[in-house]
Design an enzyme around this catalytic site. Structure first.
Site, PDB file in Angstrom:
ATOM      1  N   LYS A  55       0.844  -1.203   0.000  1.00 36.37           N
ATOM      2  CA  LYS A  55       0.000   0.000   0.000  1.00 36.37           C
ATOM      3  C   LYS A  55       0.880   1.254   0.000  1.00 36.37           C
ATOM      4  O   LYS A  55       0.603   2.222  -0.711  1.00 36.37           O
ATOM      5  CB  LYS A  55      -0.897   0.019   1.240  1.00 36.37           C
ATOM      6  N   GLN A  99      -4.914  -2.087   9.729  1.00 32.71           N
ATOM      7  CA  GLN A  99      -4.729  -3.405   9.115  1.00 32.71           C
ATOM      8  C   GLN A  99      -5.252  -4.519  10.023  1.00 32.71           C
ATOM      9  O   GLN A  99      -4.973  -4.538  11.221  1.00 32.71           O
ATOM     10  CB  GLN A  99      -3.229  -3.595   8.817  1.00 32.71           C
ATOM     11  N   ASP A 122     -11.457   1.793   3.953  1.00 28.77           N
ATOM     12  CA  ASP A 122     -11.695   0.348   3.841  1.00 28.77           C
ATOM     13  C   ASP A 122     -13.187   0.051   3.672  1.00 28.77           C
ATOM     14  O   ASP A 122     -13.562  -1.061   3.279  1.00 28.77           O
ATOM     15  CB  ASP A 122     -11.274  -0.348   5.152  1.00 28.77           C
TER      16      ASP A 122
HETATM   17  N1  GUN Z   1      -6.421  -7.479   6.018  1.00 31.33           N
HETATM   18  C1  GUN Z   1      -6.587  -8.169   4.858  1.00 31.33           C
HETATM   19  N2  GUN Z   1      -7.227  -7.420   3.944  1.00 31.33           N
HETATM   20  C2  GUN Z   1      -7.467  -6.224   4.533  1.00 31.33           C
HETATM   21  C3  GUN Z   1      -8.088  -5.030   4.080  1.00 31.33           C
HETATM   22  O1  GUN Z   1      -8.572  -4.900   2.945  1.00 31.33           O
HETATM   23  N3  GUN Z   1      -8.139  -4.010   4.992  1.00 31.33           N
HETATM   24  C4  GUN Z   1      -7.637  -4.129   6.240  1.00 31.33           C
HETATM   25  N4  GUN Z   1      -7.752  -3.083   7.063  1.00 31.33           N
HETATM   26  N5  GUN Z   1      -7.059  -5.232   6.691  1.00 31.33           N
HETATM   27  C5  GUN Z   1      -6.966  -6.265   5.837  1.00 31.33           C
END
Ligand code: GUN
Length: 295
Positions: A55, A99, A122
């Site tokens: 990211k 996350q 998200d």
């Molecule tokens: N863990 C795995 N995929 C994601 C996601 O799309 N967002 C977040 N915050 N955690 C994750």
């Protein structure tokens, strides 16, 4: 036997990121600041660290400001809530993610509920999920948004089609079923949402014009479950240990090698849905910056 086409997630993600980068360049040329995306990670989970690194890298590639707060495993729920409150109030932060998964001693839902909905890129906050369900402007979680963009940009007709979704998770199956059933452009499907208790799964899958699989089991969908000419979208990603030099290979939830010949279009794994998720998050960040959803 069909002459199937691959749905190239890598190429479509690249195209989306190029469009975002051009919009950021225009913002900077007109003297504005760049969008700022923040990721918070608690602990040292390997998959989470590499996802957050991706990211960070891709945010910078499109010209965003990217920050990562790395907190130790022992961080308390109260400390994480303080961090969330700090980010909610930081006017230099357009959107952020915490996350997942979080360490066991932290209540994930409590943290997600505390994220300001207008910064929840998200799309996990109940406010965004509720708005999505009602067809109001909202952030759409990265994976379902990635699937929608893949279908749209591959020119796949959805209106009136039977879409079967296999898997009812909160972050993939349930939202994509809602989104594709809505009375909206690039939607209007008749949707069947299947899950672990579904009876006659094979018969239902055989009626799918569009089959979206997010069940989390390697090569679960086999060729005998596919209607000739179906579009297949595979959300799964599994590392299978083998005796190869690399030590493993990657498979999805679909038995790709045998299923592909029955499809008109199919996503590969890797390089399909997975390649789209960060592009979707960047798309949401730009929306947050432009305040397109919440005034
Ligand atoms: N863990 C795995 N995929 C994601 C996601 O799309 N967002 C977040 N915050 N955690 C994750």
């Amino acid at each position: 036997m069909n002459n199937y086409e691959l749905i190239d997630g890598k190429a479509i993600a690249k195209e989306i990121k190029r469009e975002i980068a051009m919009q950021v360049a225009e913002l900077i040329d007109s003297g504005k600041r760049s969008p700022h995306l923040v990721a918070v990670i608690v602990g040292e989970d390997g998959a989470s660290l590499s996802y957050v690194a991706g990211k960070e890298k891709q945010s910078r590639e499109v010209g965003f400001i990217s920050s990562v707060y790395r907190l130790p495993e022992e961080t308390t729920e109260k400390e994480l809530l303080e961090m969330v409150s700090f980010l909610n109030n930081d006017i230099e932060v357009d959107g952020y993610i915490v996350q997942l998964p979080l360490p066991k001693h932290i209540n994930e839902q409590k943290i997600l509920n505390a994220i300001a909905p207008h910064k929840d890129i998200d799309g996990f906050h109940p406010m965004n999920i509720g708005r999505m369900t009602l067809g109001l402007p909202s952030y759409i979680p990265a994976t379902p948004l990635g699937i929608k963009l893949l279908l749209e940009r591959s020119g796949i007709e959805t209106q009136g089609k039977h879409c079967v979704v296999v898997g009812r998770s909160n972050i993939v199956g349930t939202p994509i079923a809602i989104l594709l059933s809505r009375n909206a452009k690039n939607a209007n499907c008749t949707v069947t949402l299947c899950h672990s208790k579904t009876e006659n799964l094979k018969d239902i899958c055989l009626t799918a014009d569009i089959l979206i699989v997010a069940i989390g089991r390697p090569a679960f969908i086999t060729a005998d479950m596919i209607k000739e000419g179906a579009v297949v979208v595979d959300v799964g990603i599994h590392r299978i240990e083998d005796g190869s030099e690399k030590g493993y290979h990657i498979v999805g939830d679909v038995d790709f090698e045998n299923v592909k010949h029955k499809c008109s279009k199919i996503t590969p794994v890797p390089g399909g849905v997975g390649a789209m998720t960060i592009a979707s998050l960047l798309h949401n960040t730009l929306m947050a910056y432009r305040k397109e959803i919440y005034e």
